[in-house]
Scaffold this active site. Structure first.
Site, PDB file in Angstrom:
ATOM      1  CG  HIS A   1      -2.144  -0.938   1.194  1.00  0.00           C
ATOM      2  ND1 HIS A   1      -3.039  -0.556   0.068  1.00  0.00           N
ATOM      3  CD2 HIS A   1      -2.801  -1.712   1.961  1.00  0.00           C
ATOM      4  CE1 HIS A   1      -3.925  -1.545   0.063  1.00  0.00           C
ATOM      5  NE2 HIS A   1      -4.008  -2.243   1.305  1.00  0.00           N
TER       6      HIS A   1
ATOM      7  CB  CYS B   1      -1.746   2.972  -5.806  1.00  0.00           C
ATOM      8  SG  CYS B   1      -2.618   1.631  -5.694  1.00  0.00           S
TER       9      CYS B   1
ATOM     10  NE  ARG C   1      -1.785  -0.792  -9.229  1.00  0.00           N
ATOM     11  CZ  ARG C   1      -2.719  -0.253  -8.991  1.00  0.00           C
ATOM     12  NH1 ARG C   1      -2.710   0.995  -9.005  1.00  0.00           N
ATOM     13  NH2 ARG C   1      -3.811  -1.057  -8.988  1.00  0.00           N
TER      14      ARG C   1
END
Length: 271
Positions: free
Chosen positions: A179, A253, A262
């Site tokens: 994340h 991300c 990405r």
């Protein structure tokens, strides 16, 4: 008296208008309270997602790192100092929901470890932490688990290994997702990595040190080429590698607080 006209009293209803205004005021007051309540709930949700989930995930990830190190015991590798090759074990080959990582390509498994050493073994159990990724530049130590499922892996603050990609130290591409924001956000600052930075992977007594070679600042979430055995972007072919080797890939991300694109960091095994 005959000329007198009977008069009918007329009653003027002035209160109806006043009641209508009062009702409108009450309605506006109720609406304002509802909007305020919704705003408070949304603010609390944002605080929970951005702050509380981070605290929980970071604490859980740190505890998992300590658990792995305790399990490894005497076989725990000694952390190396950037630039000090002697710190690596002599038998080791001397680089972001909240998000959906790109799907792993078929047949992207391991092979023979770099330098002719034996592969690190079969793939670990799915969703279980089995390694620790350390990034000295970012002061990061985070557990690595098999799989990239959000609930089972990424939302715990772990870094997830794409199924089917190479194991640490093996020839091929050891590809990871994490994340960028919320749930521990281990890869929040990977955009700060530069060529030459070290990415260290510890697995029960073995240490694999990779060196960052390239950074792809933005690509499509469907760019599966970035985690291929020989990683090369199929969206931006100018980024990536041409020859087989032992690679590491970090994906997350970008931009922050979105999952539109990405960000990719690549490294090669230090030999």
């Amino acid at each position: 008296m005959r000329d007198r006209v009977d008069r009918v009293p007329v009653v003027v209803q002035g209160g109806g208008r006043r009641l209508g205004r009062a009702g409108l005021a009450r309605l506006l007051w109720v609406a304002a309270e509802a909007i305020t309540t919704v705003g408070v709930l949304v603010a609390l949700l944002v605080v929970h997602q951005v702050w509380w989930t981070n605290r929980e995930a970071v604490a859980a990830a740190r505890e998992q790192v300590r658990a792995l190190e305790g399990e490894w015991g005497d076989s725990l590798p000694v952390p190396s100092v950037p630039g000090d090759d002697a710190a690596a074990p002599s038998d080791s080959p001397a680089p972001p929901s909240s998000s959906s990582p790109p799907a792993p390509p078929a047949g992207s498994g391991g092979g023979t470890a770099a330098g002719g050493s034996a592969p690190s073994g079969p793939a670990p159990a799915r969703d279980r932490a089995y390694a620790v990724l350390r990034i000295p530049r970012l002061g990061l130590s985070v557990p690595v688990a098999q799989g990239v499922d959000k609930r089972a892996v990424l939302d715990k603050g772990y870094v997830g290994q794409y199924p089917g990609t190479a194991q640490p130290g093996e020839r091929g591409n050891f590809a990871l997702a994490g994340h960028r924001n919320t749930h521990g956000e281990p890869f929040r600052y990977v955009n700060r990595l530069r060529a030459g930075d070290e990415l260290i992977v510890d697995v029960r007594g073995r240490r694999y040190t990779y060196v960052v070679g390239q950074v792809l600042g933005e690509t499509s979430e469907r760019d599966t080429g970035v985690i291929a055995p020989v990683p090369r972007s199929i969206v931006k072919p100018g980024y990536g590698y041409d020859e087989p080797g032992a690679y590491i890939t970090l994906t997350t991300c970008t931009p922050e607080y979105t999952s539109k694109y990405r960000l990719v960091v690549w490294g090669t095994l230090k030999g």
